[in-house]
Design an enzyme around this catalytic site. Sequence first.
Site, short mmCIF file in Angstrom:
data_model
loop_
_atom_site.label_atom_id
_atom_site.label_comp_id
_atom_site.label_asym_id
_atom_site.label_seq_id
_atom_site.Cartn_x
_atom_site.Cartn_y
_atom_site.Cartn_z
N PHE A 12 0.84 -1.21 0.00
CA PHE A 12 0.00 0.00 0.00
C PHE A 12 0.87 1.26 0.00
O PHE A 12 0.88 2.03 -0.95
CB PHE A 12 -0.95 -0.07 1.21
CG PHE A 12 -1.61 1.23 1.55
CD1 PHE A 12 -2.33 1.93 0.59
CD2 PHE A 12 -1.53 1.75 2.84
CE1 PHE A 12 -2.95 3.14 0.91
CE2 PHE A 12 -2.15 2.94 3.17
CZ PHE A 12 -2.85 3.64 2.21
N ASP A 32 9.77 -7.03 -3.22
CA ASP A 32 8.54 -7.39 -2.52
C ASP A 32 8.32 -8.90 -2.63
O ASP A 32 8.58 -9.49 -3.68
CB ASP A 32 7.34 -6.66 -3.14
CG ASP A 32 6.21 -6.46 -2.13
OD1 ASP A 32 5.89 -5.30 -1.83
OD2 ASP A 32 5.67 -7.48 -1.63
N GLY A 37 1.50 -7.36 -0.42
CA GLY A 37 1.50 -6.46 -1.57
C GLY A 37 0.97 -7.19 -2.79
O GLY A 37 0.66 -8.39 -2.72
N ASP A 57 11.92 -12.38 -0.74
CA ASP A 57 11.64 -12.19 0.68
C ASP A 57 12.90 -11.61 1.30
O ASP A 57 13.90 -12.31 1.44
CB ASP A 57 11.27 -13.55 1.30
CG ASP A 57 11.11 -13.46 2.81
OD1 ASP A 57 11.20 -12.34 3.37
OD2 ASP A 57 10.91 -14.52 3.43
N TYR A 148 4.28 -7.27 15.79
CA TYR A 148 4.48 -6.08 14.95
C TYR A 148 5.20 -4.99 15.75
O TYR A 148 6.22 -4.45 15.31
CB TYR A 148 3.11 -5.57 14.48
CG TYR A 148 3.17 -4.41 13.52
CD1 TYR A 148 3.69 -4.57 12.23
CD2 TYR A 148 2.70 -3.15 13.89
CE1 TYR A 148 3.73 -3.50 11.34
CE2 TYR A 148 2.74 -2.08 12.99
CZ TYR A 148 3.25 -2.26 11.73
OH TYR A 148 3.30 -1.21 10.84
N THR A 178 -2.62 5.35 8.21
CA THR A 178 -2.65 5.95 6.87
C THR A 178 -3.71 5.24 6.03
O THR A 178 -3.91 4.03 6.18
CB THR A 178 -1.26 5.83 6.22
OG1 THR A 178 -0.30 6.41 7.11
CG2 THR A 178 -1.17 6.55 4.90
N ARG A 189 -8.22 -3.27 7.83
CA ARG A 189 -8.05 -2.05 8.61
C ARG A 189 -9.36 -1.26 8.64
O ARG A 189 -10.26 -1.48 7.83
CB ARG A 189 -6.92 -1.20 8.03
CG ARG A 189 -5.58 -1.67 8.54
CD ARG A 189 -4.43 -0.88 7.98
NE ARG A 189 -3.99 -1.40 6.71
CZ ARG A 189 -2.80 -1.17 6.18
NH1 ARG A 189 -1.93 -0.44 6.82
NH2 ARG A 189 -2.46 -1.68 5.02
N1 UDP Z 1 -11.69 -1.18 14.02
C1 UDP Z 1 -13.07 -1.29 14.12
N2 UDP Z 1 -13.72 -2.03 13.16
C2 UDP Z 1 -13.07 -2.63 12.12
C3 UDP Z 1 -11.65 -2.49 12.02
C4 UDP Z 1 -11.00 -1.77 13.00
O1 UDP Z 1 -13.71 -0.76 15.04
O2 UDP Z 1 -13.76 -3.26 11.29
C5 UDP Z 1 -10.99 -0.37 15.04
C6 UDP Z 1 -9.85 -1.10 15.74
O3 UDP Z 1 -10.32 -1.83 16.85
C7 UDP Z 1 -8.97 0.06 16.14
C8 UDP Z 1 -9.18 1.09 15.03
O4 UDP Z 1 -10.40 0.73 14.41
O5 UDP Z 1 -9.40 0.62 17.37
C9 UDP Z 1 -8.06 1.09 13.98
O6 UDP Z 1 -7.86 -0.24 13.57
P1 UDP Z 1 -6.88 -0.65 12.40
O7 UDP Z 1 -6.98 -2.14 12.29
O8 UDP Z 1 -7.19 0.14 11.18
O9 UDP Z 1 -5.43 -0.21 12.85
P2 UDP Z 1 -4.65 -0.08 14.25
O10 UDP Z 1 -4.64 1.36 14.54
O11 UDP Z 1 -5.38 -0.86 15.32
O12 UDP Z 1 -3.31 -0.66 13.95
#
Ligand code: UDP
Length: 315
Positions: A12, A32, A37, A57, A148, A178, A189
């Site tokens: 991304f 990559d 990706g 890798d 992570y 982002t 995400r």
């Molecule tokens: N989140 C949510 N519903 C979803 C996906 C994520 O409520 O379907 C929430 C997640 O619990 C977090 C925030 O959104 O509090 C951001 O989540 P993401 O996975 O994008 O990234 P993070 O900041 O956790 O790495």
Amino acid sequence: MSRVVVAGGAGFLGSHMCDHLIARGDTVICLDDLSTGSRENVAHLMGCDRFSLVVTDISARVELESGDPVDAVCNLASPASPPAYLERPLETLAVGSEGTRRLLELAHEHGARFLMASTSEIYGDPLVHPQVESYRGNVDPTGPRSVYDEAKRFAESLTMAHHRAHGVNVGIARIFNTYGPRLSPGDGRVVSNFISQSLRGEPLTVYGDGSQTRSLCYVDDEIAGLVALMDSTLTGPVNIGNPDERTVLELAHLIVEVCGSRSPITFEPLPTDDPTRRCPDITLATTELGWSPKVELREGLARTMEYLAPRVMAA
Ligand code: UDP
């Protein structure tokens, strides 16, 4: 004009970095393993003679096809979505440690600038708000997200060790959430989930009560910040993110509105160690790099929706 190695260049962020560098005349070697990706992300660059994709890798091997000098090495290789890194715990630790080490050695060999894409996750569930670079974080070292968080913390440490021991010219960016085109609909995400759910008319899955906050940066702004750091001599670490902080519930309502959707909102359990709040202090980036984000959240979400709409409908 520079010759730049972009590890994770078909991901991304990486693919947007490749676009930016190619557009300004640089030569890009994209490394990559295509685990998170995709070729689709760089398909439009394949005809350019200044762009090459090496499927490898980096945790196991970093070998360039030509011995030509390299001016910069940019480490954007890692799964970054929580579901993606939780599915690949060992690979995530390997790419942050072994992968980063191999790229640092490449930078050292070429006397190249090394850009490390670190993360706001190194702050864990922060006890200091907004997060300043001097804050050392609150990470559970054995929790599920540690694969992570600790990989990135180790990568920062390794980067500084190569800087101190070998004089490698390094810059460390801490990237906050982002979003933008090339997030895949199944990425997991928050922005890709909420937009995909809104477009399908399905309920938006808010985890917990939605009171946790995130601060979202549009991808073009993020890349401009990373490039400014790469082109500078700043070591950092430096936060590169947008301080426009929102609750997840607020974000859900905004996305429903931007998508013109009638989706309801449902509440699901909060994942383990989900940070309660996150917002960058960007004073350092503003003063040292002259960088600040420009794209408003509503505008960025509309652009992301335009990208996702045909893909969600085709799926
Ligand atoms: N989140 C949510 N519903 C979803 C996906 C994520 O409520 O379907 C929430 C997640 O619990 C977090 C925030 O959104 O509090 C951001 O989540 P993401 O996975 O994008 O990234 P993070 O900041 O956790 O790495």
